[in-house]
Design a protein around this motif. Structure first.
Motif, PDB file in Angstrom:
ATOM      1  N   THR A 184       0.838  -1.203   0.000  1.00  0.00           N
ATOM      2  CA  THR A 184       0.000   0.000   0.000  1.00  0.00           C
ATOM      3  C   THR A 184       0.871   1.250   0.000  1.00  0.00           C
ATOM      4  O   THR A 184       1.921   1.287   0.633  1.00  0.00           O
ATOM      5  N   LEU A 185       0.387   2.270  -0.700  1.00  0.00           N
ATOM      6  CA  LEU A 185       1.073   3.570  -0.747  1.00  0.00           C
ATOM      7  C   LEU A 185       0.022   4.670  -0.687  1.00  0.00           C
ATOM      8  O   LEU A 185      -1.002   4.596  -1.365  1.00  0.00           O
ATOM      9  N   SER A 186       0.255   5.700   0.108  1.00  0.00           N
ATOM     10  CA  SER A 186      -0.596   6.891   0.107  1.00  0.00           C
ATOM     11  C   SER A 186       0.263   8.093   0.462  1.00  0.00           C
ATOM     12  O   SER A 186       1.380   7.949   0.957  1.00  0.00           O
ATOM     13  N   GLY A 187      -0.274   9.281   0.183  1.00  0.00           N
ATOM     14  CA  GLY A 187       0.454  10.509   0.494  1.00  0.00           C
ATOM     15  C   GLY A 187       1.372  10.976  -0.611  1.00  0.00           C
ATOM     16  O   GLY A 187       1.990  12.036  -0.487  1.00  0.00           O
ATOM     17  N   ARG A 188       1.480  10.222  -1.727  1.00  0.00           N
ATOM     18  CA  ARG A 188       2.371  10.598  -2.825  1.00  0.00           C
ATOM     19  C   ARG A 188       1.612  11.115  -4.041  1.00  0.00           C
ATOM     20  O   ARG A 188       2.226  11.423  -5.058  1.00  0.00           O
ATOM     21  N   PHE A 189       0.302  11.177  -3.924  1.00  0.00           N
ATOM     22  CA  PHE A 189      -0.495  11.525  -5.088  1.00  0.00           C
ATOM     23  C   PHE A 189      -1.274  12.825  -4.910  1.00  0.00           C
ATOM     24  O   PHE A 189      -1.342  13.632  -5.830  1.00  0.00           O
ATOM     25  N   ALA A 190      -1.870  13.018  -3.735  1.00  0.00           N
ATOM     26  CA  ALA A 190      -2.692  14.198  -3.484  1.00  0.00           C
ATOM     27  C   ALA A 190      -2.015  15.103  -2.463  1.00  0.00           C
ATOM     28  O   ALA A 190      -1.474  14.615  -1.468  1.00  0.00           O
ATOM     29  N   SER A 246       3.354   3.747   3.821  1.00  0.00           N
ATOM     30  CA  SER A 246       3.927   2.704   2.977  1.00  0.00           C
ATOM     31  C   SER A 246       4.020   1.444   3.829  1.00  0.00           C
ATOM     32  O   SER A 246       4.721   1.425   4.833  1.00  0.00           O
ATOM     33  N   ALA A 247       3.290   0.404   3.423  1.00  0.00           N
ATOM     34  CA  ALA A 247       3.277  -0.835   4.204  1.00  0.00           C
ATOM     35  C   ALA A 247       3.033  -2.012   3.269  1.00  0.00           C
ATOM     36  O   ALA A 247       2.416  -1.871   2.214  1.00  0.00           O
ATOM     37  N   ARG A 248       3.525  -3.156   3.702  1.00  0.00           N
ATOM     38  CA  ARG A 248       3.381  -4.372   2.896  1.00  0.00           C
ATOM     39  C   ARG A 248       2.910  -5.512   3.794  1.00  0.00           C
ATOM     40  O   ARG A 248       3.374  -5.667   4.926  1.00  0.00           O
ATOM     41  N   SER A 249       2.001  -6.312   3.270  1.00  0.00           N
ATOM     42  CA  SER A 249       1.456  -7.421   4.046  1.00  0.00           C
ATOM     43  C   SER A 249       2.392  -8.619   4.006  1.00  0.00           C
ATOM     44  O   SER A 249       3.298  -8.706   3.162  1.00  0.00           O
ATOM     45  N   GLU A 250       2.160  -9.539   4.909  1.00  0.00           N
ATOM     46  CA  GLU A 250       2.800 -10.835   4.818  1.00  0.00           C
ATOM     47  C   GLU A 250       2.147 -11.616   3.672  1.00  0.00           C
ATOM     48  O   GLU A 250       1.087 -11.229   3.169  1.00  0.00           O
ATOM     49  N   PRO A 251       2.737 -12.704   3.221  1.00  0.00           N
ATOM     50  CA  PRO A 251       2.136 -13.481   2.126  1.00  0.00           C
ATOM     51  C   PRO A 251       0.707 -13.905   2.452  1.00  0.00           C
ATOM     52  O   PRO A 251       0.401 -14.351   3.557  1.00  0.00           O
ATOM     53  N   VAL A 252      -0.176 -13.724   1.479  1.00  0.00           N
ATOM     54  CA  VAL A 252      -1.586 -14.079   1.623  1.00  0.00           C
ATOM     55  C   VAL A 252      -1.756 -15.559   1.248  1.00  0.00           C
ATOM     56  O   VAL A 252      -1.198 -16.010   0.238  1.00  0.00           O
TER      57      VAL A 252
END
Length: 734
Positions: free
Chosen positions: A309-315, A322-328
């Motif tokens: 996930t990414l936010s704050g770089r567009f608006a 910026s965060a990433r999940s463990e394997p689903v």
């Protein structure tokens, strides 16, 4: 008419609605009413008319609207009689469902002013997520609009009219919330994402909450990427729609990233799932089913899948995450590649963990960019989970969404390979809507704590005041500076500091400082601080001076008035000091002196509330450890000890009046403990005496030097006469 007929039910609902309106509080806002394009009171999408309902206030103001509307239909409302007592139309605030309906986080749906004749005409959007509301009115539901006046314009009349409305159709059974206990969870500050285990042939379902730009600013623009490996991502064949939308946000170069599988926005006009643009609610929540990349449609059990996930770089002004999940889990089995951080070797060149804030100034509700290094567990076993607290736990959440310990404001996870931190911490709002208390303007700090959230983590406490400081709004110091020792003061230069006393008023000048610099003044006596007689934090005026009033007069003594800096870069620094000698006030001033009779069994210090130093000086009484003993000099006042019989009458002693006890609001959460000589001696409860307050104490004013022995003799004579009367009166009756 049957009690259960539709007309009877509506009548009861109107009565209940009118009753509810009386308890609402008006909160005005400046919002223009919507424009009716037809000019006939019909909205652009209004459907056929329905039966009308009209309600009237005791003052004659009316509101008229439909009894019911169809799902999605705009709502036409008219009013009359909304006149301001001083002329013109009233300013009206519109709310709904007892503040339960919100739009963009605000329960104020509209604020508008009636025409000069008191009339108005409104076209209201249907409450739905697509129209920017935070809730959606479902078919079969009943609702209430509140029309309120009284604080939108000075001097306006207080009114609260309620207009009920029903949404036509059968109520839909709400879909039960899914059980996400077995879903893969991702946390990014206060935002979270749940990913359902994937089965071949299905879509990828994700649920999120807390993905907001800031307090009341709507949903974030969020990019979701689907990872096919530790360093690889699935790519979209066509992301032209995403590109076009990002160009409108001024981020055209970021739109070329084909690894953005889904782009989330709260702009309903551009949402199009077929083109990879999905709608996020204004409260930052979503529940989406994403199209699946071709390689995943025939996935093997245990095939790698993770979400970035990414936010704050567009608006502009968005919260950076910026965060990433463990394997689903895929077809019942999660990939073991990068599954557990404690199985990853964390390597760092830092001897100990450290962190810093990329910016020092922020607004309440904004975000802080936190950077760190060296956050590796012992023996390189991954990275610890870190709890973030604000002002050493002085601010807490209002709920337990982040953690059961509400003082944990956020939880961050460093890179398990490098121990580095690069994240954003969203701060609470100023109004206390999401924290207790709200985030005030001034100086604050973060503290990072590791070792309690995850087994095997190293134990670290890092940050706090002086390390991870930040300023909300305009800087102003809030905490007490360090208390200084006598040696620290006397070994430092005075720097030409000057102090002037005029009764209770103190003026201090710091010639070598600059106007506008934050300073705090505290008097010291005998090496101990006397903060009660000190100032609050103030900025030096153009004369490099501050002025303040003390709550009471200074006791006699040789004081050092110490000036310390409150500026952020030099907080607590000794800027200089000045001496001030406060002499014992003369007993022969020519003015009337206050005399107090002391009750038997007490002493002068107890009767007047004087401190050890002042009583000892004026009455010649020796004292130890802050407790007065017997008078050693009878000529100095003839005090009797505390063990004297209560039948004895003490000499009348001449003492200075006790200072008035002034109650002050606390200036700092951190106050130095007063020394024994600062404590005011108090009488036992049975002999408590307060000058000019206790009716048991007779006070009178006499000229200084008057001989009191005659008065004592008169008292003894009066007592003898009283005894004689008591003895003779029964005999006379006999």
């Amino acid at each position: 008419m049957s009690q259960n007929s539709p007309k009877a039910i509506r009548g009861r609902r109107y009565l209940a609605a009118l009753t509810l309106s009386s308890g609402l509080v008006l909160c005005p806002a400046l919002v223009q009413p919507s424009i009716d394009p037809s000019g006939l009171g019909l909205g652009a999408h209004a459907l056929e008319a329905s039966p009308q309902v009209e309600v009237t206030s005791p003052e004659g103001a009316t509101v008229k609207g439909p009894d019911s509307i169809k799902f999605g239909q705009t709502i036409e409302v008219t009013g009359s009689g909304w006149l301001h007592p001083e002329g013109g139309g009233s300013t009206i605030t519109l709310k709904a469902d007892k503040r339960g309906l919100t739009r963009g986080g605000s329960d104020i749906l509209k604020t508008f002013t009636a025409e000069d004749d008191g009339s108005f005409k409104l076209t209201l959007d249907y409450p739905s997520l697509a129209n920017g509301f935070d809730q959606e009115w479902e078919p079969g539901s009943e609702h209430i609009f509140h029309f309120l006046t009284g604080s939108g314009k000075a001097g306006d009349a207080m009114r609260a009219l309620v207009l009920p409305v029903t949404i036509e159709g059968e109520p839909d059974s709400p879909a039960p919330a899914p059980d996400t206990s077995q879903w893969t969870k991702l946390s990014a500050g206060q935002a979270s994402l749940f990913i359902k285990p994937y089965q071949s042939g299905e879509k990828i379902r994700v649920r999120g909450q807390g993905w907001v730009k800031g307090q009341g600013q709507g949903g974030s623009v969020v990019a979701l990427k689907l990872a096919s490996g530790q360093d690889t991502f699935y790519e979209r064949a066509d992301n032209s729609a995403q590109n076009a939308y990002l160009r409108t946000l001024g981020q055209a170069e970021l739109g070329e990233d084909r690894t953005i599988w889904a782009l989330l926005t709260d702009d309903a006009s551009v949402a199009n799932p077929q083109e990879g643009i999905y709608l996020i609610s204004s409260d930052g929540s979503f529940d989406l089913e994403l199209e699946v990349p071709e390689p995943l449609r025939q996935a093997q059990a245990g095939q790698y899948l993770a979400v970035q996930t990414l936010s704050g770089r567009f608006a502009p002004g968005d919260t950076r995450r910026s965060a990433r999940s463990e394997p689903v889990p895929v077809n019942g089995l999660a990939s073991q590649e990068g599954k557990k951080d404690d199985q990853v070797t964390c390597q760092t060149e830092q001897a100990s963990p450290s962190a810093r804030l990329a910016q020092k100034t922020v607004q309440a509700g904004g975000s802080l960019h936190l950077l760190g290094q060296g956050w590796c567990n012992p023996q390189g076993k991954g990275a610890p989970r870190i709890a973030v607290k604000i002002d050493d736990a002085a601010i807490s959440h209002r709920d337990t969404a982040v953690h059961s310990n509400k003082t944990i404001w956020a939880i961050i996870e460093p890179d398990p390979k490098t121990g580095e931190i690069d994240t954003w911490i969203q701060l609470p709002a100023a109004d206390g809507s999401d924290s207790e208390p709200g985030l005030s303007e001034g100086a604050h700090s973060l503290r990072l704590l590791a070792g309690s959230l995850q087994a095997g983590d190293m134990r670290v406490s890092y940050g706090g005041t002086g390390t991870l400081d930040f300023i909300v709004g305009k800087y102003a110091p809030t905490r007490m500076p360090d208390v200084l020792s006598e040696e620290e003061i006397t070994s430092s230069p005075r720097n030409e500091v000057m102090v002037k006393r005029d009764g209770l008023k103190i003026s201090v000048t710091v010639p070598q400082a600059e106007p506008g610099q934050w300073v705090r003044v505290n008097p010291y006596l005998g090496g101990s601080i006397r903060a009660r007689w000190g100032s609050t934090w103030q900025q030096l005026d153009q004369d490099r001076s501050i002025h303040y009033s003390m709550p009471e007069s200074l006791a006699a003594g040789d004081y050092k008035f110490v000036v310390q800096s409150g500026d952020q870069e030099s907080f607590g620094k000794l800027m200089g000091w000045a001496s001030l000698k406060v002499a014992q006030e003369s007993q022969d001033t020519g003015k009337s002196a206050t005399w107090s009779k002391v009750l038997a069994g007490g002493n002068a210090a107890q009767a007047t509330g004087l401190s050890r130093a002042s009583v000892g000086t004026q009455l010649g009484v020796t004292s130890q450890a802050g407790v007065l003993g017997r008078a050693q000099n009878p000529a100095a006042g003839g005090l009797t000890g505390a063990n004297n019989s209560s039948s004895q009458l003490s000499r009348i002693v001449r003492v200075a009046p006790a200072p008035a006890q002034v109650k002050q609001a606390p200036q700092d959460s951190k106050k130095p403990t007063p020394s024994a000589s600062d404590r005011v001696l108090k009488a036992p409860q049975s002999a408590r005496v307060e000058p000019a307050q206790d009716p048991l104490i007779s006070q009178e004013t006499v000229e200084p030097g008057a001989d009191m022995s005659l008065f004592n003799n008169l008292l003894l004579l009066a007592g003898a006469l009283l005894v004689l009367v008591v003895v003779l009166l029964p005999r006379k009756k006999q």
